[in-house]
Design a protein around this motif. Sequence first.
Motif, PDB file in Angstrom:
ATOM      1  N   GLU A   1       0.839  -1.208   0.000  1.00  0.00           N
ATOM      2  CA  GLU A   1       0.000   0.000   0.000  1.00  0.00           C
ATOM      3  C   GLU A   1       0.870   1.252   0.000  1.00  0.00           C
ATOM      4  N   ILE A   2       1.970   1.237   0.760  1.00  0.00           N
ATOM      5  CA  ILE A   2       2.887   2.382   0.780  1.00  0.00           C
ATOM      6  C   ILE A   2       3.459   2.612  -0.623  1.00  0.00           C
ATOM      7  N   ARG A   3       3.836   1.533  -1.304  1.00  0.00           N
ATOM      8  CA  ARG A   3       4.334   1.673  -2.685  1.00  0.00           C
ATOM      9  C   ARG A   3       3.287   2.334  -3.576  1.00  0.00           C
ATOM     10  N   GLU A   4       2.057   1.878  -3.496  1.00  0.00           N
ATOM     11  CA  GLU A   4       1.004   2.423  -4.356  1.00  0.00           C
ATOM     12  C   GLU A   4       0.711   3.878  -4.009  1.00  0.00           C
TER      13      GLU A   4
ATOM     14  N   GLU B   1      13.537   3.356  -3.465  1.00  0.00           N
ATOM     15  CA  GLU B   1      13.748   1.919  -3.311  1.00  0.00           C
ATOM     16  C   GLU B   1      13.036   1.494  -2.040  1.00  0.00           C
ATOM     17  N   ILE B   2      11.967   0.718  -2.180  1.00  0.00           N
ATOM     18  CA  ILE B   2      11.118   0.323  -1.063  1.00  0.00           C
ATOM     19  C   ILE B   2      11.149  -1.192  -0.960  1.00  0.00           C
ATOM     20  N   THR B   3      11.665  -1.712   0.159  1.00  0.00           N
ATOM     21  CA  THR B   3      11.804  -3.154   0.325  1.00  0.00           C
ATOM     22  C   THR B   3      11.349  -3.577   1.721  1.00  0.00           C
ATOM     23  N   THR B   4      11.433  -4.874   1.967  1.00  0.00           N
ATOM     24  CA  THR B   4      11.050  -5.439   3.271  1.00  0.00           C
ATOM     25  C   THR B   4      12.276  -5.711   4.137  1.00  0.00           C
TER      26      THR B   4
ATOM     27  N   LEU C   1      10.206  -2.694   7.054  1.00  0.00           N
ATOM     28  CA  LEU C   1      10.107  -1.713   5.969  1.00  0.00           C
ATOM     29  C   LEU C   1      11.423  -0.975   5.805  1.00  0.00           C
ATOM     30  N   SER C   2      11.913  -0.911   4.581  1.00  0.00           N
ATOM     31  CA  SER C   2      13.094  -0.111   4.251  1.00  0.00           C
ATOM     32  C   SER C   2      12.732   0.813   3.097  1.00  0.00           C
TER      33      SER C   2
END
Length: 401
Positions: free
Chosen positions: A53-56, A99-102, A108-109
């Motif tokens: 959801e944060i990505r979207e 760059e959004i990763t787990t 969350l990164s």
Amino acid sequence: MRLHQIITSLLEQDMYKFSMGQAIYHQFSDYKTTWTFKCRNKDVFFSTEMIEEIREQIKGFCNLRFTEEELTYLDNIKWIKGSYVDFLRLWQPRYEDFEITTDGECGLSIETAGTWLNTSMYEIPTLAIVNEVYFRMAYDYESLFDSFRKRLAEKKQKIESGEYRLGNYSEFGLRRRLSAQAQEYAIEELSSVKSENSAFVGTSNVYLAKKHKLTPVGTMAHEWIMCSGQGNKKHNPAYSNWYALDAWVKEYGVLNGIALTDTITTDCFLRDFQLTYATLFSGVRHDSGDPIVWGDKLIAHYKKLGINPKMKTLLFSDSLDFERADRIKRYFDGKINVAFGIGTFISNDTDEEALNIVMKVTKCNATDVAKISDTHGKEMCQNPEYVDYLQRCIDWRMKNE
């Protein structure tokens, strides 16, 4: 996108991002920075659904553009120049910079990299998105909002009764607000309070300042001193404040002048905040350390320079609530002007603990940058060796100059 779009205007930004952005555009347009997200809460975890959801939501933010009405509003702010407004007319956020990763400790990164012009503008909307996604997806949001309204009503009553005497205060809570709905509700409610001893004068959220005809409040953040002072490898980082103040005065002269003191400690700041800058800047902002000790130190510094402290303003913005602000106001009453920027206590005070999230610049022009601060634990740098180098530079200067 499971939720409604959270950031709906590029004016949903803290005012100091535009103040710094203009100076970056005119003086540091080729600087490149890296920013890193950090959640300081030890018991918070972001689920896979939250991260998606944060990505979207960030993609939605990156699809926004300034409207002509919004640009006209900015152009009418006294210190905003037409050349910067023309740049904003063409500007757009780039999702490719994220760059959004787990991979983060909290699940969350987030890291952003690109020109300082771009990445500086990502910090506040990103934090607002992360915060609202978390509270809407981890809790019963309606129950949280109900507790938020009840607590706000109690605050209003205490201001109206005179229990709190805050003088001039503003709302600084965009980055950690419960939601866009909550922040706007708080601003509407506090704007309606009638009090002889407290005046709600503005908000850092430029969109809401425009909508509710309030003053958009904000000048500079730590990134300004860190990048303008430490981003050039030829500079001694112990003189970061001098480079930052010099560039600010070149951009604004006597306008827009509240200086931030604690990036590499207030004691080091005062070495550079001598007669010229202390005269040109209308005041200084407190963001770490004991506020009473800090304020007394600034008053003594102004007096030493032959400047009447009553002609200057101390702006307090470090983890404030109304009780703490009232205590500071009463202590400095008659000694110097004080004002307050109050964030989470206004925009996200509920029955649940607020998130302590930050997104800080960690590199500038491929070199490490750091904030030392006046409070241990508020530092943020990915390279301990650089922090050690910076501290040694500061120590040498303080002992030998």
